[in-house]
Scaffold this motif. Structure first.
Motif, PDB file in Angstrom:
ATOM      1  N   VAL A 158      42.498  55.982  -7.342  1.00  0.00           N
ATOM      2  CA  VAL A 158      41.249  56.492  -7.891  1.00  0.00           C
ATOM      3  C   VAL A 158      41.080  57.902  -7.352  1.00  0.00           C
ATOM      4  CG1 VAL A 158      38.766  56.187  -7.993  1.00  0.00           C
ATOM      5  CG2 VAL A 158      40.252  54.217  -7.960  1.00  0.00           C
ATOM      6  N   TYR A 159      40.618  58.748  -8.128  1.00  0.00           N
ATOM      7  CA  TYR A 159      40.477  60.105  -7.649  1.00  0.00           C
ATOM      8  C   TYR A 159      39.026  60.418  -7.390  1.00  0.00           C
ATOM      9  CZ  TYR A 159      38.985  60.925 -12.383  1.00  0.00           C
ATOM     10  OH  TYR A 159      38.324  60.873 -13.561  1.00  0.00           O
ATOM     11  N   ASP A 160      38.852  61.466  -6.684  1.00  0.00           N
ATOM     12  CA  ASP A 160      37.505  61.915  -6.381  1.00  0.00           C
ATOM     13  C   ASP A 160      37.224  63.142  -7.226  1.00  0.00           C
ATOM     14  OD1 ASP A 160      35.771  62.931  -3.353  1.00  0.00           O
ATOM     15  OD2 ASP A 160      35.084  62.352  -5.342  1.00  0.00           O
ATOM     16  N   PHE A 161      36.363  62.963  -8.173  1.00  0.00           N
ATOM     17  CA  PHE A 161      36.093  64.084  -9.037  1.00  0.00           C
ATOM     18  C   PHE A 161      35.406  65.208  -8.309  1.00  0.00           C
ATOM     19  CE2 PHE A 161      36.483  65.553 -13.189  1.00  0.00           C
ATOM     20  CZ  PHE A 161      35.395  66.361 -13.467  1.00  0.00           C
ATOM     21  N   ARG A 162      34.822  64.874  -7.187  1.00  0.00           N
ATOM     22  CA  ARG A 162      34.164  65.935  -6.436  1.00  0.00           C
ATOM     23  C   ARG A 162      35.157  66.946  -5.905  1.00  0.00           C
ATOM     24  NH1 ARG A 162      30.536  61.988  -2.995  1.00  0.00           N
ATOM     25  NH2 ARG A 162      32.249  60.657  -3.615  1.00  0.00           N
ATOM     26  N   LYS A 163      36.425  66.547  -5.799  1.00  0.00           N
ATOM     27  CA  LYS A 163      37.427  67.515  -5.394  1.00  0.00           C
ATOM     28  C   LYS A 163      37.492  68.655  -6.402  1.00  0.00           C
ATOM     29  CE  LYS A 163      40.887  64.840  -2.861  1.00  0.00           C
ATOM     30  NZ  LYS A 163      40.608  65.338  -1.541  1.00  0.00           N
ATOM     31  N   VAL A 164      37.395  68.284  -7.666  1.00  0.00           N
ATOM     32  CA  VAL A 164      37.502  69.320  -8.695  1.00  0.00           C
ATOM     33  C   VAL A 164      36.330  70.270  -8.587  1.00  0.00           C
ATOM     34  CG1 VAL A 164      37.571  69.766 -11.150  1.00  0.00           C
ATOM     35  CG2 VAL A 164      38.788  67.834 -10.222  1.00  0.00           C
ATOM     36  N   THR A 165      35.141  69.714  -8.431  1.00  0.00           N
ATOM     37  CA  THR A 165      33.978  70.600  -8.388  1.00  0.00           C
ATOM     38  C   THR A 165      33.995  71.457  -7.139  1.00  0.00           C
ATOM     39  OG1 THR A 165      32.787  68.669  -7.585  1.00  0.00           O
ATOM     40  CG2 THR A 165      32.430  69.291  -9.853  1.00  0.00           C
ATOM     41  N   PHE A 166      34.430  70.885  -6.051  1.00  0.00           N
ATOM     42  CA  PHE A 166      34.487  71.685  -4.838  1.00  0.00           C
ATOM     43  C   PHE A 166      35.512  72.787  -4.957  1.00  0.00           C
ATOM     44  CE2 PHE A 166      33.888  72.660  -0.509  1.00  0.00           C
ATOM     45  CZ  PHE A 166      35.128  73.004  -0.002  1.00  0.00           C
ATOM     46  N   ALA A 167      36.685  72.434  -5.474  1.00  0.00           N
ATOM     47  CA  ALA A 167      37.729  73.445  -5.645  1.00  0.00           C
ATOM     48  C   ALA A 167      37.259  74.544  -6.575  1.00  0.00           C
ATOM     49  CB  ALA A 167      38.997  72.792  -6.185  1.00  0.00           C
ATOM     50  N   ALA A 168      36.627  74.144  -7.661  1.00  0.00           N
ATOM     51  CA  ALA A 168      36.181  75.137  -8.631  1.00  0.00           C
ATOM     52  C   ALA A 168      35.166  76.084  -8.000  1.00  0.00           C
ATOM     53  CB  ALA A 168      35.572  74.444  -9.856  1.00  0.00           C
ATOM     54  N   THR A 169      34.223  75.508  -7.279  1.00  0.00           N
ATOM     55  CA  THR A 169      33.212  76.366  -6.665  1.00  0.00           C
ATOM     56  C   THR A 169      33.851  77.342  -5.688  1.00  0.00           C
ATOM     57  OG1 THR A 169      31.825  74.401  -6.724  1.00  0.00           O
ATOM     58  CG2 THR A 169      30.975  76.302  -5.552  1.00  0.00           C
ATOM     59  N   ALA A 170      34.700  76.810  -4.821  1.00  0.00           N
ATOM     60  CA  ALA A 170      35.285  77.673  -3.792  1.00  0.00           C
ATOM     61  C   ALA A 170      36.118  78.783  -4.409  1.00  0.00           C
ATOM     62  CB  ALA A 170      36.140  76.822  -2.847  1.00  0.00           C
TER      63      ALA A 170
END
Lengths: 318, 255
Positions: A158-170
């Motif tokens: 299962v992945y953590d979609f929050r990784k995408v949002t965090f990466a995108a923001t940074a």
């Protein structure tokens, strides 16, 4: 100095003279005077010499030049598509060349002045950043999966979609905020040969391109390999960044120049190290999970699993 | 004499609103001939049009119908089903019930913002007009929403892969995790390739009819023709990225 419309020349950039036309590019609210009906198909000619001088603006009453005509002629309305098309005027091989030279430092070449200055583009930086966001998120997901399955935890994919949002923001913040700060400081300090904001954006965007293959390779679950890759990428792209920024900032005061360059390098390093710690942390023995405090819940879950697994049996490090 | 006219007018307005809310594919028929048809016939015609486009995805060819008779129903249906399926699983072995999977809105945003970004990218790279004069309306590059339509329809293979993967997870026992994982990977990869191929076959002509227009229009500017021809990869790469991201969502949403 008043220039007539015919004898304007855009491709030869004299680096010794202050750049009058480049500031004009980044104060980029094109104050249009009226002609907006042919917007979608307003042409911007290619980036070779002479074409820009021939840009004819139909219908625009730009005969009067208290303002130089070529400025009004080359800036279509902000609301028109043509205004944004001028930032995408690149070919495939140009983009490829820029990406390549963003992590191959060559002492006598300056990425900005040689490659970017005559036609800065936003295609490369934007898609490099977007690709980096998704590649990092996917690779981080893969790395977590390998790590916890190696530790024996019953990890469900299962992945953590929050990784995408965090990466995108940074990444996006780094891409446009750091150049903005750089530009603002050079403007405040009145550095004579400061780069335009667009060029800085371009430079920073391309400088992130080495992290894409590095992210993919960081899936390898060896801490030494990961750190080596990250440091190598940091060194290469940091060098190119420094080499490109130095001619510009050094034209001002010494203190400002050194300060700016140091800050830029520090931020560059912080980004790389932060990524490594957030996405690719490899636990080695109990409690070593360097989960960054940004995501308590998700890392808490996986690190709880790994910590539990680590305490019950000796996990091989890395 | 006013009463019959009122009657005809009211049924005409109902039929025309139904017709105008459906796709533009009915433009071949003259207006009066479809006013009196029952609503069911109108809807069925549009359903057939949508179904035709789905079939076009299976047999990728650069068909002009996909460009001219575009509609966004297909992409909307695909996106909704995708988002629903992607959050339908709450994995049993973890403590949190909603375990970090994408929320419905996130899938929506990725889908539509991604399609918009890819289309915008193609439009920004196109620069199809010649210098200084407006091209004829018939030579304009295809519009924004037509490209979004094409991209949306080509998500169909990935949706099929998601359905297959979720079925596979149900059917294959959890002990054979690796087998099912590899199977799902292969299937997702195949559908990814299929999506990208059919999108590029259908899309690049959509973006390249700009080239034809530019060639016809600005024959005096050989540089322009060369410029656009050098950008095919730049236009095609975001398409690939878009479908790769969706494929990743599919693959990790069926665990």
């Amino acid at each position: 100095m008043a220039r007539s419309f015919k004898d304007v020349e855009y491709t030869k950039v004299d680096l010794n003279s202050p750049h009058k036309e480049f500031p004009a590019r980044d104060t980029s609210v094109g104050l249009d005077d009226g002609d907006e009906d042919d917007d979608v198909h307003y042409d911007r000619p290619g980036s070779t010499a002479g074409d820009r001088a021939k840009l004819i603006r139909d219908g625009g009453a730009d005969g009067e030049d208290g303002e130089t005509t070529e400025e009004a002629a080359k800036k279509p309305s902000v609301l028109s598509m043509a205004y944004y098309q001028q930032f995408f005027d690149v070919d495939t091989n140009q983009v490829g060349k820029r990406i390549l030279s963003s992590f191959v430092p060559r002492p006598n070449r300056n990425l900005v002045s040689d490659d970017i200055r005559h036609s800065p583009d936003l295609y490369g930086p934007f898609w490099v950043c977007t690709t980096l966001v998704f590649v990092t998120a996917i690779a981080g997901n893969l790395a977590d999966y390998f790590q916890t399955s190696a530790a024996g935890g019953n990890y469900v994919w299962v992945y953590d979609f929050r990784k995408v949002t965090f990466a995108a923001t940074a990444i996006y913040l780094y891409w446009w905020l750091v150049p903005l700060l750089l530009w603002a400081v050079t403007w405040w300090r009145q550095v004579p040969e400061k780069y335009a904001y667009l060029e800085l954006l371009c430079l920073y965007g391309y400088s992130l391109s080495i992290y894409i293959p590095v992210s993919v390779l960081c899936v390898i679950q060896l801490a030494a390999v990961q750190w080596a890759l990250i440091l190598l990428a940091m060194a290469l792209s940091g060098t190119v960044l420094a080499l490109s920024l130095w001619p510009s900032v050094s034209s001002g005061e010494r203190r400002t120049a050194v300060g700016l360059l140091t800050a830029a390098m520090l931020l560059h390093a912080a980004l790389a190290v932060g990524f490594k710690l957030y996405f690719f942390h490899v636990t080695s023995g109990g409690g070593g999970s360097a989960s960054s405090p940004a995501t308590p819940t998700y890392s808490g879950r996986t690190s709880a699993t790994t910590r539990a697994a680590a305490t019950t049996r000796k996990t091989p490090s890395g | 004499a006013s009463l019959p006219v009122e009657g005809i007018l009211s049924s005409a307005s109902v039929a025309s609103t139904v017709q105008s809310s459906s796709s533009i594919s009915a433009n071949i028929d003259a207006e009066p001939s479809t006013i009196d048809e029952p609503v069911r016939a109108t809807i069925l015609r549009d359903v057939k049009a949508i179904g035709n486009k789905f079939l076009l995805v299976f047999v990728p060819r650069s068909s002009r119908t996909l460009i001219k008779d575009w509609d966004l129903w297909g992409p909307l249906i695909l996106c909704t089903i995708l988002a629903l399926l992607l959050q339908g699983h709450s994995s049993s072995s973890s403590s949190a019930s909603h375990d970090g999977g994408p929320q419905f809105a996130q899938v929506f945003i990725i889908y539509w913002a991604g399609a918009a970004a890819v289309t915008l990218n193609a439009q920004l790279l196109s620069q199809s007009s010649s210098r200084g004069k407006k091209p004829a309306p018939s030579q304009r590059p295809p519009g924004f929403l037509q490209s979004v339509c094409v991209l949306g329809y080509c998500v169909l293979p990935l949706l099929l892969a998601l359905i297959f993967s979720q079925l596979a997870v149900l059917v294959i026992p959890s002990g054979a995790f690796l087998v099912s994982f590899i199977l799902r990977c292969l299937f997702t990869a195949a559908s990814l390739v299929w999506s990208v191929y059919s999108a590029s076959v259908a899309f690049l002509p959509v973006a390249e009819s700009a080239t034809a227009a530019a060639e016809a229009d600005a024959a005096s500017n050989p540089q322009q023709r060369v410029l656009f021809a050098n950008r095919r990869f730049l236009v095609a790469y975001p398409i690939g990225l878009f479908y790769i991201v969706l494929a990743w969502l599919v693959l990790s949403g069926s665990g």
